[in-house]
Design a protein around this motif. Structure first.
Motif, PDB file in Angstrom:
ATOM      1  N   GLU A  43       0.806  -1.219   0.000  1.00  0.00           N
ATOM      2  CA  GLU A  43       0.000   0.000   0.000  1.00  0.00           C
ATOM      3  C   GLU A  43       0.845   1.277   0.000  1.00  0.00           C
ATOM      4  O   GLU A  43       0.337   2.369  -0.253  1.00  0.00           O
ATOM      5  CB  GLU A  43      -0.956   0.013   1.195  1.00  0.00           C
ATOM      6  N   THR A  44       2.148   1.156   0.267  1.00  0.00           N
ATOM      7  CA  THR A  44       3.040   2.319   0.214  1.00  0.00           C
ATOM      8  C   THR A  44       3.734   2.445  -1.137  1.00  0.00           C
ATOM      9  O   THR A  44       4.438   3.424  -1.371  1.00  0.00           O
ATOM     10  CB  THR A  44       4.112   2.246   1.311  1.00  0.00           C
ATOM     11  N   GLY A  45       3.585   1.447  -1.989  1.00  0.00           N
ATOM     12  CA  GLY A  45       4.214   1.471  -3.301  1.00  0.00           C
ATOM     13  C   GLY A  45       5.531   0.742  -3.393  1.00  0.00           C
ATOM     14  O   GLY A  45       6.187   0.786  -4.443  1.00  0.00           O
TER      15      GLY A  45
ATOM     16  N   SER B  40      -4.563   6.681 -12.272  1.00  0.00           N
ATOM     17  CA  SER B  40      -3.149   6.340 -12.171  1.00  0.00           C
ATOM     18  C   SER B  40      -2.938   4.843 -11.966  1.00  0.00           C
ATOM     19  O   SER B  40      -3.504   4.243 -11.063  1.00  0.00           O
ATOM     20  CB  SER B  40      -2.526   7.103 -10.994  1.00  0.00           C
ATOM     21  N   HIS B  41      -2.080   4.259 -12.807  1.00  0.00           N
ATOM     22  CA  HIS B  41      -1.761   2.838 -12.646  1.00  0.00           C
ATOM     23  C   HIS B  41      -0.971   2.603 -11.367  1.00  0.00           C
ATOM     24  O   HIS B  41      -1.025   1.520 -10.785  1.00  0.00           O
ATOM     25  CB  HIS B  41      -0.984   2.320 -13.858  1.00  0.00           C
ATOM     26  N   VAL B  42      -0.243   3.622 -10.915  1.00  0.00           N
ATOM     27  CA  VAL B  42       0.537   3.493  -9.676  1.00  0.00           C
ATOM     28  C   VAL B  42      -0.400   3.379  -8.475  1.00  0.00           C
ATOM     29  O   VAL B  42      -0.246   2.495  -7.617  1.00  0.00           O
ATOM     30  CB  VAL B  42       1.489   4.698  -9.515  1.00  0.00           C
ATOM     31  N   LEU B  43      -1.387   4.256  -8.390  1.00  0.00           N
ATOM     32  CA  LEU B  43      -2.330   4.220  -7.274  1.00  0.00           C
ATOM     33  C   LEU B  43      -3.171   2.952  -7.309  1.00  0.00           C
ATOM     34  O   LEU B  43      -3.505   2.389  -6.262  1.00  0.00           O
ATOM     35  CB  LEU B  43      -3.222   5.468  -7.300  1.00  0.00           C
ATOM     36  N   ARG B  44      -3.527   2.503  -8.513  1.00  0.00           N
ATOM     37  CA  ARG B  44      -4.278   1.231  -8.619  1.00  0.00           C
ATOM     38  C   ARG B  44      -3.450   0.076  -8.079  1.00  0.00           C
ATOM     39  O   ARG B  44      -3.957  -0.794  -7.372  1.00  0.00           O
ATOM     40  CB  ARG B  44      -4.665   0.970 -10.069  1.00  0.00           C
ATOM     41  N   ALA B  45      -2.165   0.063  -8.433  1.00  0.00           N
ATOM     42  CA  ALA B  45      -1.291  -1.014  -7.975  1.00  0.00           C
ATOM     43  C   ALA B  45      -1.143  -1.009  -6.460  1.00  0.00           C
ATOM     44  O   ALA B  45      -0.955  -2.067  -5.839  1.00  0.00           O
ATOM     45  CB  ALA B  45       0.083  -0.893  -8.629  1.00  0.00           C
ATOM     46  N   MET B  46      -1.263   0.165  -5.845  1.00  0.00           N
ATOM     47  CA  MET B  46      -1.174   0.286  -4.395  1.00  0.00           C
ATOM     48  C   MET B  46      -2.486  -0.102  -3.707  1.00  0.00           C
ATOM     49  O   MET B  46      -2.554  -0.157  -2.484  1.00  0.00           O
ATOM     50  CB  MET B  46      -0.778   1.718  -4.019  1.00  0.00           C
ATOM     51  N   ARG B  47      -3.514  -0.335  -4.513  1.00  0.00           N
ATOM     52  CA  ARG B  47      -4.823  -0.795  -4.024  1.00  0.00           C
ATOM     53  C   ARG B  47      -5.409   0.159  -2.970  1.00  0.00           C
ATOM     54  O   ARG B  47      -5.868  -0.257  -1.906  1.00  0.00           O
ATOM     55  CB  ARG B  47      -4.729  -2.217  -3.479  1.00  0.00           C
TER      56      ARG B  47
END
Length: 383
Positions: free
Chosen positions: A124-126, A335-342
């Motif tokens: 969740e922090t990336g 954002s694909h980054v925020l999606r990946a962080m769920r």
């Protein structure tokens, strides 16, 4: 109204010293560095000096530096070059779900060419989880590509640990360090990294020039062909003025790295403190790692608002911010980054990236934060 520029992760204003160093190579020192006559020798010397200076600053040999047109070409050259080095003997690449699209789209192209790519999830922090990375390694894995610091949320990845794992397994390791140069320590004589990408316009240098570090242990074929420039690794007449500017920008950035880091950390903290003071609990959320984070990037969500409305309102108030990567922020895609962080849906859909620079002061950041807080309240309350 004095505008406040808070999008340094997209690009930075060129330093006066950089422009001054570049100007002669647009006018009287115009020779082609591949020419044998005096005009060519003059620019070839400037090219060599710039390469030597940049190499010394990041701890590698000048022969290991390949100049490119920017971070995207550097990333593409690294991935396609590593794939070409191994041919068909190995077909597996590991990267993460939060990489820049210069890496993700290159991986997609490799997949269409018959390679297999594992896109590691993040927490969740990336950050990537080392145990998941280790578990993803296969006998035919030839490349791991992980960015140093994320361009959207600023999260720093455990590059040294990943590099050690790659070395143990005989895997080439590529790092996109476009956002990290000038703010995080980079010593390629010590880091277990084989390929590293850089870009000049993120460090107050010119657009259209970058570099790729290629370790002597790696041999990659040219991505562009048609000439013998860059030790036959990248055809095309070198952008001498840009390269001179890049070297000067890197020199200034790295020499002032500690001060720049302290300054941008203060600006980042001031914005968070202002939001804390001016907004009620739950009205804003900081995205990314709480400590392992690039000092110049702050990704904040304002639940109850939406990103597009916030950005338009900020712009009307003279504040330039972004929704994420400059290469995709013109679109309305999440954002694909925020999606990946769920993250929660309302957090993802209200995220704003503020990114700071050395020319700004506390008062400007406080003013920008106060305006952002006012806009957020107005949108939530539909005033």
């Amino acid at each position: 109204m004095n505008p406040i520029y808070l999008d340094h992760a997209a690009t930075t204003p060129m330093r006066a010293e950089v422009l001054e160093a570049m100007l002669p190579y647009f006018t009287e020192k115009f020779g082609n560095p591949s020419s044998l006559h005096a005009f060519g020798r003059e620019t070839r010397i400037a090219l060599s000096r710039s390469r030597d200076r940049l190499a010394a600053l990041i701890g590698c040999s000048p022969s290991e530096l390949l100049f490119t047109s920017g971070g995207t070409e550097s990333d593409n050259s690294a991935l396609f070059g590593a794939a070409a080095q191994y041919g068909t003997s190995k077909k597996h690449v590991i990267t993460t779900q939060v990489e820049h699209h210069a890496v993700l789209h290159a991986c997609g192209q490799l997949e269409r060419s018959g390679y297999e790519v594992t896109y590691l999830p993040v927490d969740e922090t990336g950050q990537v989880r080392m145990e998941e990375l280790a578990a993803a390694v296969r006998d035919d894995t030839f490349l791991i590509s992980v960015m140093y610091g994320n361009n959207e949320v600023g999260t720093i990845q455990p590059i040294a640990r990943i590099g050690e794992l790659a070395r143990e397994r005989g895997i080439v390791f590529h790092v996109d360090a476009v956002q990290a140069l000038g703010l995080l320590p980079i010593d390629l004589s010590a880091l277990p990294v084989d390929l590293m990408s850089f870009s000049a316009h993120k460090i107050y240098g010119p657009k259209g020039v970058g570099a790729l570090y290629v370790s002597k242990s790696v041999t990659i074929p040219p991505y562009l062909v048609g000439g013998s420039q860059e030790r036959k690794r990248r055809a095309g007449t070198e952008n001498v003025a840009g390269i001179v500017g890049f070297a000067k920008a890197a020199e200034l950035a790295i020499e002032s790295q500690a001060d720049s880091r302290r300054h941008t950390e203060l600006l980042r903290q001031e914005m968070i403190q202002t939001f804390t003071r001016d907004l009620e609990a739950g009205a804003f959320v900081v995205n990314g790692h709480p400590t392992d984070v690039l000092p110049h990037i702050l990704n904040v969500s304002f639940p109850g608002t939406d990103t597009e409305t916030m950005l338009m309102s900020l712009d009307l108030d003279g504040i330039a911010a972004a929704s994420g990567s400059a290469c995709t922020s013109g679109s309305l895609e999440l954002s694909h980054v925020l999606r990946a962080m769920r993250l929660q849906e309302d957090v993802m859909r209200s995220a704003i990236r503020f990114s700071f620079g050395f020319t700004q002061n506390i008062e400007q950041i406080r003013t920008a934060a106060q305006k952002a807080a006012t806009i957020s309240r107005r949108i939530r309350n539909k005033i």
